[in-house]
Design an enzyme around this catalytic site. Structure first.
Site, PDB file in Angstrom:
ATOM      1  N   ALA A 181      33.310 139.710 145.818  1.00 50.51           N
ATOM      2  CA  ALA A 181      34.185 140.606 146.577  1.00 50.51           C
ATOM      3  C   ALA A 181      33.934 142.041 146.142  1.00 50.51           C
ATOM      4  O   ALA A 181      33.596 142.313 144.988  1.00 50.51           O
ATOM      5  CB  ALA A 181      35.646 140.224 146.331  1.00 50.51           C
ATOM      6  N   ARG A 183       7.198 140.467 147.832  1.00 49.59           N
ATOM      7  CA  ARG A 183       7.181 141.929 147.862  1.00 49.59           C
ATOM      8  C   ARG A 183       5.756 142.474 147.886  1.00 49.59           C
ATOM      9  O   ARG A 183       5.439 143.355 148.676  1.00 49.59           O
ATOM     10  CB  ARG A 183       7.926 142.500 146.657  1.00 49.59           C
ATOM     11  N   GLU A 196     -16.104 143.342 155.948  1.00 50.67           N
ATOM     12  CA  GLU A 196     -17.468 143.015 156.363  1.00 50.67           C
ATOM     13  C   GLU A 196     -18.502 143.805 155.564  1.00 50.67           C
ATOM     14  O   GLU A 196     -19.512 143.258 155.107  1.00 50.67           O
ATOM     15  CB  GLU A 196     -17.656 143.289 157.861  1.00 50.67           C
ATOM     16  N   CYS A 236     -18.224 148.474 161.741  1.00 55.05           N
ATOM     17  CA  CYS A 236     -18.717 147.291 161.037  1.00 55.05           C
ATOM     18  C   CYS A 236     -19.716 146.522 161.899  1.00 55.05           C
ATOM     19  O   CYS A 236     -20.663 145.916 161.371  1.00 55.05           O
ATOM     20  CB  CYS A 236     -17.551 146.379 160.665  1.00 55.05           C
ATOM     21  N   GLY A 252      21.655 144.402 152.191  1.00 52.25           N
ATOM     22  CA  GLY A 252      22.834 143.561 152.111  1.00 52.25           C
ATOM     23  C   GLY A 252      23.270 143.047 153.464  1.00 52.25           C
ATOM     24  O   GLY A 252      22.543 143.136 154.465  1.00 52.25           O
ATOM     25  N   PRO A 253      24.502 142.514 153.538  1.00 53.63           N
ATOM     26  CA  PRO A 253      25.000 141.889 154.772  1.00 53.63           C
ATOM     27  C   PRO A 253      25.013 142.812 155.983  1.00 53.63           C
ATOM     28  O   PRO A 253      24.786 142.357 157.106  1.00 53.63           O
ATOM     29  CB  PRO A 253      26.419 141.462 154.382  1.00 53.63           C
TER      30      PRO A 253
END
Length: 375
Positions: free
Chosen positions: A178, A198, A66, A98, A311-312
């Protein structure tokens, strides 16, 4: 009487009102990931159909949107209409209220998208403006404004950041090779989209496994946006992170927060703090850090919007704790094979996709992006 009781949306709103509020929302988005701990607000001043001032919250949260718009408008603000994406503040903080600046400038009307949930404001800014004789309309494009200010609302109302989880899966539903080795899943356009997500977040969180396997920078590597990189947050229960890895060695450029167990080595903590990292100790259960405590500490340190790229294991922990507010799923066109690892450790992917609402789907070359939100 609160603004919710007054009206869900201003009945007198015009097509021009909506157009100017959309502009204010677009301006506010410029500050996402850059204004914490304050919300990224946008503001537009209009007089006789002409935009006389524009503003958005500046880096670090001030000046506010503002006052930026008023500064640009100067004397043209007198008699103008101000469109703002969040209720103007009414309390004395590091800068004057403000609401007082708007009154002093002689603004005739304020169109505000939503009331600020901050108890220091919570309708008092709107009330002060009305008491000064300014026409105040509240509720225009409120749903869009709530999305834009989701981080601020979450930090105030739930004492934790708004959490966006990002995962990438192959065409056959795998997240890596894997042994938790990374595998290329998406193409360059999708990776650029990740960088865009990001820089709209205050912080990005990963587990130690991701750090050890990828040595990621966790920065925004788009032209001109490196300085907009989020705070790096690493979950490392036993403080095993090597000092040579990027999130530690580049801490002078981009801050790094590390969360560990209260039982972790004090010597390791000293080395990390000497490098410039900020270390937080939290409770743990069998080596699993207390996520609720982590979220609370992040909020206390000003983080309003948190992106999770872990990750998982980290992803599954967040899903199990019901801490995911948004889920961005990148689906690649390649297969990894039966030996690949699943995206959520110990649970099916529909633990997230079945619980959240699919808001939109987008194509980037061969890749597909699915965006899920809380219902």
């Amino acid at each position: 009487m609160s603004d919710t009781e007054l009206a869900a949306a201003p009945s007198s709103a015009t097509a021009d009102d909506e157009r100017y509020m959309k502009l204010a929302l677009a301006l506010g988005r410029r500050g996402l990931g850059n204004t914490w701990p304050n919300p990224a607000v946008g503001a537009v001043l209009v007089k006789d159909g002409v935009i006389v001032g524009r503003g958005w919250t500046q880096r670090g949260g001030r000046p506010h949107a503002e006052t930026e718009a008023l500064r640009r408008a100067k004397r043209a603000a007198r008699g103008a209409t101000l469109y703002v994406t969040l209720e103007p503040c009414s309390h004395e903080g590091k800068t004057p209220p403000c609401a007082d600046a708007i009154i002093k400038a002689g603004v005739a009307r304020v169109v505000s998208a939503i009331e600020d949930p901050n108890p220091e404001v919570a309708g008092q800014g709107h009330a002060r403006l009305r008491d000064a004789g300014i026409t105040v309309d509240v509720g225009l494009l409120a749903d869009e404004a709530r999305k834009a200010h989701a981080g601020h609302i979450s930090r105030i109302s739930t004492a934790r950041p708004h959490v966006t989880l990002k995962l990438a899966v192959s065409a056959d539903g795998k997240a890596g090779l894997a042994g938790r080795k990374p595998a290329p899943i998406t193409e360059v356009d999708a990776r650029d989209r990740v960088f865009q997500i990001r820089y709209q977040n205050d912080a990005i969180l990963v587990g130690l496994g991701t750090i050890l396997s990828d040595n990621p920078q966790l920065t925004t590597r788009l032209p001109g946006l490196y300085a907009r990189s989020p705070v790096r947050v690493v979950l490392d229960a036993n403080l095993r992170i090597p000092l040579s890895l990027s999130v530690v060695s580049t801490v002078g450029d981009v801050p790094t927060f590390i969360f560990c167990s209260k039982k972790a080595s004090e010597v390791a903590e000293d080395f990390l703090t000497q490098k410039g990292c900020k270390v937080f100790r939290v409770d743990d259960t069998q080596g699993r850090l207390d996520l609720d405590e982590i979220m609370k500490l992040l909020a206390e340190n000003g983080i309003t919007r948190l992106m999770v790229e872990g990750g998982p294991t980290v992803a599954a922990s967040l899903a199990a704790a019901d801490l995911v507010d948004e889920f961005v799923l990148f689906r690649g066109a390649r297969d990894i094979g039966d030996t690949g690892i699943d995206p959520l450790e110990g649970m099916p992917l529909d633990r997230l996709t079945g619980k959240l609402k699919l808001a939109e789907t987008d194509k980037l070359g061969p890749d597909t992006i699915e965006h899920y939100v809380r219902s």
